[in-house]
Design an enzyme around this catalytic site. Structure first.
Site, PDB file in Angstrom:
ATOM      1  N   HIS A  56     -48.044  51.426 -14.270  1.00 28.09           N
ATOM      2  CA  HIS A  56     -49.565  51.742 -14.223  1.00 28.09           C
ATOM      3  C   HIS A  56     -50.049  51.594 -15.465  1.00 28.09           C
ATOM      4  O   HIS A  56     -49.399  51.643 -16.559  1.00 28.09           O
ATOM      5  CB  HIS A  56     -49.892  53.174 -13.702  1.00 28.09           C
ATOM      6  N   GLU A  58     -51.979  53.438 -17.315  1.00 30.01           N
ATOM      7  CA  GLU A  58     -51.820  54.664 -18.137  1.00 30.01           C
ATOM      8  C   GLU A  58     -50.437  54.473 -18.832  1.00 30.01           C
ATOM      9  O   GLU A  58     -50.383  54.710 -20.050  1.00 30.01           O
ATOM     10  CB  GLU A  58     -52.154  55.930 -17.458  1.00 30.01           C
ATOM     11  N   CYS A  85     -53.332  58.742 -11.688  1.00 25.04           N
ATOM     12  CA  CYS A  85     -52.784  59.220 -10.382  1.00 25.04           C
ATOM     13  C   CYS A  85     -51.687  60.354 -10.581  1.00 25.04           C
ATOM     14  O   CYS A  85     -51.715  60.759 -11.970  1.00 25.04           O
ATOM     15  CB  CYS A  85     -51.869  58.074  -9.661  1.00 25.04           C
ATOM     16  N   CYS A  88     -48.989  59.258 -13.273  1.00 24.28           N
ATOM     17  CA  CYS A  88     -49.721  59.088 -14.791  1.00 24.28           C
ATOM     18  C   CYS A  88     -50.110  60.348 -15.407  1.00 24.28           C
ATOM     19  O   CYS A  88     -49.897  60.504 -16.705  1.00 24.28           O
ATOM     20  CB  CYS A  88     -50.931  58.157 -14.643  1.00 24.28           C
TER      21      CYS A  88
END
Length: 289
Positions: A56, A58, A85, A88
């Site tokens: 992801h 992040e 999310c 993350c």
């Protein structure tokens, strides 16, 4: 002291990362890690291209920042185009990041029909021992465009398809739409030029105030379109020239649509006056003698 202006500048970088993600065929998320008013890392998601489900934006940004500051990112903030999310958020907590800034919320995405884990970063952080400040809605309008379903469909289509194939598909759909809406089309008022103008607006689903007529004669109507346009936004994301895209993909299907009213009708644009290079798109309907 950090202000919204600082957050917006960082978010602009995150948005660029998200656009790069979409260009590459990934999912369109961008993130920035900053400290003491400067960016120390920026990244986008690479789930698809790396075939890595945890890549992801992040996490990729945190990994980059950790190469500089090692594991402890105390005093850093992370700016993301989308609310982190749960995975993350966990990474943010364990990295000791002090502040989270994002544009679009998980709730926004769920409302738009996206498949998300319905658990906000605020809820997760509250259940941890971390002291992390959260700021949301930064450049939300710009970030929402990244996750608009119509825009994302066009991004995928423009990336993968030949323009001639897109044009043919659009032409077929517009001809079918005309057949399906003949009853309403017969109710259009005015001469053939005026009917053609209102037919275009009807098909796009916009009001005359969004595409006002600026010049009218017995054989020509010129109008300036200022309506929301997913194709424009998709072109901006992919760095495509709208002058080429609109001419190659949209001009013929639009002309063929209005020619169903009268074979002598023609449609074109002033390609010197088209968004985003202008404030509006100058569009022209002509009735040949």
């Amino acid at each position: 002291m950090m202000t919204n202006k600082h957050y917006e500048e960082f978010m602009k970088i995150a948005i660029i990362e998200a656009k790069t993600s979409l260009k590459e065929g990934n999912k369109g998320f961008g993130a920035v890690v900053a400290k003491d008013g400067r960016v120390i890392a920026s990244a986008h998601d690479t789930e698809v291209t790396d075939q890595d489900s945890i890549a992801h934006a992040e996490i990729n940004a945190i990994r980059k920042a950790s190469r500089i500051y090692r594991k402890d990112l105390t005093g850093c903030l992370i700016i993301s185009t989308h609310e982190p999310c749960p995975m993350c958020t966990g990474s943010i907590i364990w990295s000791n990041i002090s502040k989270v800034v994002y544009g679009v919320s998980i709730r926004d995405s769920i409302k738009a029909g996206r498949d998300m884990i319905n658990l906000s970063c605020k809820e997760i952080i509250k259940k941890s021992n971390a002291e992390i400040n959260i700021y949301d809605g930064i450049l939300k309008k710009e970030c929402l465009k990244l996750y608009n379903n119509d825009i994302r469909k066009l991004v995928r289509k423009f990336r993968k398809s030949e323009w001639i194939n897109i044009e043919e598909d659009l032409l077929n759909k517009r001809m079918q739409w005309f057949e399906n809406n003949k009853t309403m089309i017969r109710k259009l008022k005015g001469n053939d030029l005026e009917k053609a103008y209102h037919l275009i607006l009807m098909k796009i689903g916009i009001k005359s105030s969004e595409a006002p007529i600026v010049k009218k004669s017995e054989n020509k109507i010129i109008f300036h379109s200022k309506n929301y346009c997913p194709s424009l936004e998709a072109c901006i994301i992919l760095d495509l020239d709208t002058r080429e895209v609109c001419k190659e993909i949209y001009e013929k299907p639009t002309e063929e649509l209005i020619r169903r009213l009268n074979p002598k009708l023609r449609f074109t644009r002033n390609y010197e006056c088209i968004r985003p290079y202008s404030d509006y798109c100058e569009e022209i309907i002509i009735l040949e003698k």
